[in-house]
Every structure is written in C-alpha cells, then in structure tokens.
Enzyme design. Structure first.
Site, PDB file in Angstrom:
ATOM      1  N   SER A 124      -8.322   6.064  29.921  1.00 52.39           N
ATOM      2  CA  SER A 124      -7.673   6.789  31.020  1.00 52.39           C
ATOM      3  C   SER A 124      -6.407   7.484  30.551  1.00 52.39           C
ATOM      4  CB  SER A 124      -7.306   5.776  32.120  1.00 52.39           C
ATOM      5  OG  SER A 124      -6.395   6.335  33.046  1.00 52.39           O
ATOM      6  N   TYR A 147      -2.712  -2.465  34.879  1.00 53.66           N
ATOM      7  CA  TYR A 147      -4.003  -1.769  34.695  1.00 53.66           C
ATOM      8  C   TYR A 147      -3.913  -0.846  33.478  1.00 53.66           C
ATOM      9  CZ  TYR A 147      -7.185   2.108  34.923  1.00 53.66           C
ATOM     10  OH  TYR A 147      -8.082   3.085  34.576  1.00 53.66           O
ATOM     11  N   LYS A 151      -5.841  -0.781  29.481  1.00 56.23           N
ATOM     12  CA  LYS A 151      -6.505   0.329  28.781  1.00 56.23           C
ATOM     13  C   LYS A 151      -5.858   0.547  27.402  1.00 56.23           C
ATOM     14  CE  LYS A 151      -9.523   1.583  31.928  1.00 56.23           C
ATOM     15  NZ  LYS A 151     -10.978   1.365  31.755  1.00 56.23           N
TER      16      LYS A 151
HETATM   17  C1  WQD Z   1      -3.129  12.106  42.976  1.00 56.94           C
HETATM   18  C2  WQD Z   1      -1.985  12.841  43.649  1.00 56.94           C
HETATM   19  C3  WQD Z   1      -0.369  11.378  44.636  1.00 56.94           C
HETATM   20  C4  WQD Z   1      -3.089   9.758  47.700  1.00 56.94           C
HETATM   21  C5  WQD Z   1      -4.775   7.349  39.706  1.00 56.94           C
HETATM   22  C6  WQD Z   1      -4.478   6.239  38.776  1.00 56.94           C
HETATM   23  C7  WQD Z   1      -4.930   6.593  37.390  1.00 56.94           C
HETATM   24  C8  WQD Z   1      -6.381   7.032  37.420  1.00 56.94           C
HETATM   25  C9  WQD Z   1      -6.623   8.127  38.424  1.00 56.94           C
HETATM   26  C10 WQD Z   1      -7.806   5.238  36.695  1.00 56.94           C
HETATM   27  C11 WQD Z   1      -0.626  12.201  43.384  1.00 56.94           C
HETATM   28  C12 WQD Z   1      -1.074  12.197  45.711  1.00 56.94           C
HETATM   29  C13 WQD Z   1      -2.560  10.445  46.621  1.00 56.94           C
HETATM   30  C14 WQD Z   1      -2.630  10.034  49.023  1.00 56.94           C
HETATM   31  C15 WQD Z   1      -1.144  11.677  48.115  1.00 56.94           C
HETATM   32  N1  WQD Z   1      -7.221   5.921  37.700  1.00 56.94           N
HETATM   33  N2  WQD Z   1      -1.610  11.398  46.835  1.00 56.94           N
HETATM   34  N3  WQD Z   1      -1.678  10.986  49.165  1.00 56.94           N
HETATM   35  O1  WQD Z   1      -2.182   8.510  40.986  1.00 56.94           O
HETATM   36  O2  WQD Z   1      -2.859  10.621  39.711  1.00 56.94           O
HETATM   37  O3  WQD Z   1      -4.070   8.492  39.294  1.00 56.94           O
HETATM   38  O4  WQD Z   1      -6.151   7.652  39.705  1.00 56.94           O
HETATM   39  O5  WQD Z   1      -7.739   5.438  35.512  1.00 56.94           O
HETATM   40  O6  WQD Z   1      -4.810   5.456  36.570  1.00 56.94           O
HETATM   41  O7  WQD Z   1      -3.082   6.085  38.746  1.00 56.94           O
HETATM   42  O8  WQD Z   1      -4.392   9.665  41.449  1.00 56.94           O
HETATM   43  O9  WQD Z   1      -5.512  10.346  43.527  1.00 56.94           O
HETATM   44  O10 WQD Z   1      -3.889   8.389  43.603  1.00 56.94           O
HETATM   45  O11 WQD Z   1      -3.009  10.726  43.316  1.00 56.94           O
HETATM   46  O12 WQD Z   1      -0.272  12.546  48.291  1.00 56.94           O
HETATM   47  O13 WQD Z   1      -3.082   9.427  50.038  1.00 56.94           O
HETATM   48  O14 WQD Z   1      -2.180  12.785  45.066  1.00 56.94           O
HETATM   49  O15 WQD Z   1       1.026  11.270  44.914  1.00 56.94           O
HETATM   50  O16 WQD Z   1       0.331  13.245  43.285  1.00 56.94           O
HETATM   51  P1  WQD Z   1      -3.244   9.354  40.373  1.00 56.94           P
HETATM   52  P2  WQD Z   1      -4.240   9.733  43.046  1.00 56.94           P
END
Ligand code: WQD
Length: 337
Positions: A124, A147, A151
């Site tokens: 990741s 987590y 990785k």
């Molecule tokens: C994306 C953007 C949030 C939800 C995560 C894990 C990472 C990987 C991928 C496994 C950010 C914003 C989100 C919401 C929002 N997983 N957001 N409202 O955090 O980039 O990565 O998933 O490997 O390890 O950390 O993904 O989809 O949670 O967030 O505004 O209800 O959307 O702040 O900018 P993220 P995400």
C-alpha cells in the site's frame, strides 16, 4: 498455471480472480470471510462461467495452510488477505500484527516447503507515511499507524526471505486508492458498517443509505482545499497484478517494488462532481473538520510500473464513479441484499 489467491473473496481479490480466470489461469481461493460475503463466489462464477475452488479457513492456521499447499500444486500466490482499516488498527494493534504478519509467515513457509516460488504481495502507498506526493519506489518507508507498519514489515520480511532464498520471486505492489467496480455491476466494494473510505460512502449517500457526505477538511493546501488522492479503478489494479505475475515468471531479480496508481491527483470535491455526473443529480455534503491522521496530498509516480510491467491505468475518474454507481444502485444493500 495454478494460482492461490488469498483474500480472493474480498473487494480487490474478487476482481483480480475474475481477470485471472479470463486470462486462462486456474485459480484457487482461500478466504476466512472476515471481510467478504459468501455471495461473491456465486457472482464470480457467473462472471467467469466456471466454478472456482474456495477454501474457507484462517491463514494464521499454519497446519491448514500447509495442508492446502500439500493437496494443490500451485505455481504462484497472490496474497491479498489481511486486515486493512487504519482506525481499527490503532485500537487493536495486536490483532493487526498477529493476523497480517502471521498469515504471511504461514503462506511463505508453505511456499518454501512445497517449492512455490512466486508471490505477488498486496502492499500500500501507506508505506510512504506522510510523503505520498509523487511517490517513487525508492522513497524511504515508514508508517503512522499499526496497519501501515504491518505493510512496511511484511515488505521487509519478504526482502529478507529473498536474500535467504534467492530462487524466490516477490512483487511488492503499492496500491494508492482503489475504487470502482466490475462494469457488470455484479461485484464491487461492500464495506461492513459505516464506510471509512470516500467512494463507498458517497455511493451510500447517492443510494439513500446515508444522509450526506461529510468532507473532512476544506482548508488543505490543494486545488480546492479538500484532500487529493490517486484513485485507481479496481479493474486497472487487477490488471496490474496479472502483469506483475507475468513479470515474475521472466525476471531474475528476486524482489520488485511497483506503485500501482494513475499518477494523477483528484480532490474530494472533484470525485463528488464525477459521482453527481454518474448519478444525474446533486449529492448532499457538508465540509467539516479534518480527520486526524489524514494527509493533504497523495499520488503515485507510476513510471517504474509503466516501464517495467508495460502496464498503466486506463480508466478515468468518471468511469470509476459510473461503475461504482452501477454496482451500488443494483445492490443497494451490497451482497447481503
Ligand atoms: C480519501 C479522501 C479523506 C471519507 C485509506 C487508507 C489507506 C488505503 C486507502 C489501504 C481523504 C476524504 C474520506 C469521508 C472524506 N487503504 N474523506 N469523507 O485515507 O486516502 O486511504 O484507504 O491500504 O491505507 O488510509 O482513503 O477514502 O478514507 O479518504 O472527506 O467520509 O477522502 O479526508 O482526503 P485514504 P479515504
């Protein structure tokens, strides 16, 4: 070629299994269904037109894992199985270390005992810690949550195994933000409970399951103040795994590390607009406080994967939204529906 896909009933695993079968591989799935629904198997079998053997046990059970390798003659493994919720890993670090590392120990030991020498590992972009902008594979790795550390550690474990067993071949695939669904709309991302991730949450708002999207932060130093990420369609991601598997058949290098991303950043508001275009109406949202632990910007430099795998992303953000919407609107309650 017979491939074991661990976590093959999960979101990325199921999409990869469908493409592997279509590419002519024999596939065997092992999944403990801790984050997958049994219905997925029937959906995969109807998409592929073939039955797919599935073993349901926990990969931290070393004896069961060894028995599986003793009874099947695998040519390679794609290892998706693992816990992957950042927030949950902070609350339950021991569960994460025990499960994620333990399952990798089981698989690699069984591989060595039964002369299976190719492993594609689901890593990741989280291994880049907070340095995820234009990330290249030579960047130092560290994590900001258990987590992410699992990785980082699993990558190191596989690099150390490769030194001790130089005939083995490992592909460490660093995913950025996987989203989207198979174009048929019959398989897709189906998180249990309240989705942590952006796109499944937007989809649940669009289908009326959630009231509105809470946008975590509108004051980041980005194009529009909202978080920027490198979203990659799960179909492109699946294709990257098959390209990596093929590369391991030909390479004489023990370990390869590849970023699987588009190389483009998309903001939360830009993803929301793409979804509104797919759905054909506005989606309610409110900009609220930042989520602790979030970074402003994350996107890949995918040059190495493009050059060495002959692979690149093909699907647009609009297609990611349209395919997700088709899956969600056809399955308002996910697989349980
Ligand atoms: C994306 C953007 C949030 C939800 C995560 C894990 C990472 C990987 C991928 C496994 C950010 C914003 C989100 C919401 C929002 N997983 N957001 N409202 O955090 O980039 O990565 O998933 O490997 O390890 O950390 O993904 O989809 O949670 O967030 O505004 O209800 O959307 O702040 O900018 P993220 P995400």
């Amino acid at each position: 070629m017979k491939i074991l896909v661990s976590g093959g009933a999960g979101y990325i695993g199921s999409h990869t299994v469908v493409q592997l079968v279509a590419a002519g591989y024999d596939v065997v799935i092992v999944d403990n269904f801790s984050n997958a629904h049994p219905t997925v198997l029937a959906r995969m079998e109807s998409l592929t037109g073939t039955s797919i053997p599935l073993h349901s046990f926990d990969l931290t059970d070393h004896d069961k894992t060894e028995h599986l390798f003793a009874t099947e003659d695998f040519d390679g493994v794609i290892h998706f199985a693992g816990h992957k919720a950042v927030g949950e890993s902070v609350e339950k670090p021991l569960d994460y270390y025990e499960n994620n590392l333990g399952s990798t120990f089981s698989i690699v030991r069984a591989m060595q005992r039964y002369d299976v020498d190719k492993l594609v590992f689901s890593s990741s972009a989280t291994v880049y810690g907070e340095d995820q902008a234009a990330a290249t594979e030579d960047r130092r790795t560290y994590a900001t949550n258990p987590y992410g550390w699992t990785k980082v550690m699993q990558e190191q474990i596989l690099r150390d195994v490769a030194v001790a067993a130089p005939h083995m071949r490992f592909a460490l695939l660093r995913y950025f933000n996987p989203v989207g669904a198979h174009p048929s709309g019959t398989i897709g991302e189906d998180p249990s409970g309240i989705p942590n991730n952006l796109v499944p949450y937007i989809a649940q708002v669009a289908v009326g399951k959630r009231e509105k999207l809470m946008i975590f932060g509108g004051d980041y130093d980005t194009v529009d103040g909202t978080g920027v990420r490198d979203y990659i369609h799960v179909e492109d991601l699946a294709a990257g795994h098959i390209a990596a598997l093929k590369a391991l058949e030909e390479t004489d290098e023990a370990v390869h590390t590849w970023n699987l991303g588009s190389g483009k950043g998309t903001s939360v508001l830009e993803m929301l607009r793409a979804f509104e275009k797919a759905v054909g109406r506005e989606i309610p949202y409110e900009i609220v406080a930042r989520r602790p632990g979030d970074i402003a910007t994350s996107y890949a430099d995918p040059t190495k994967a493009n050059a060495e795998l002959g692979w690149s992303t093909k699907k647009t953000v609009e297609e990611m939204a349209a395919d997700t919407w088709r899956w969600q609107s056809q399955n308002p309650e996910g697989f349980a529906g």
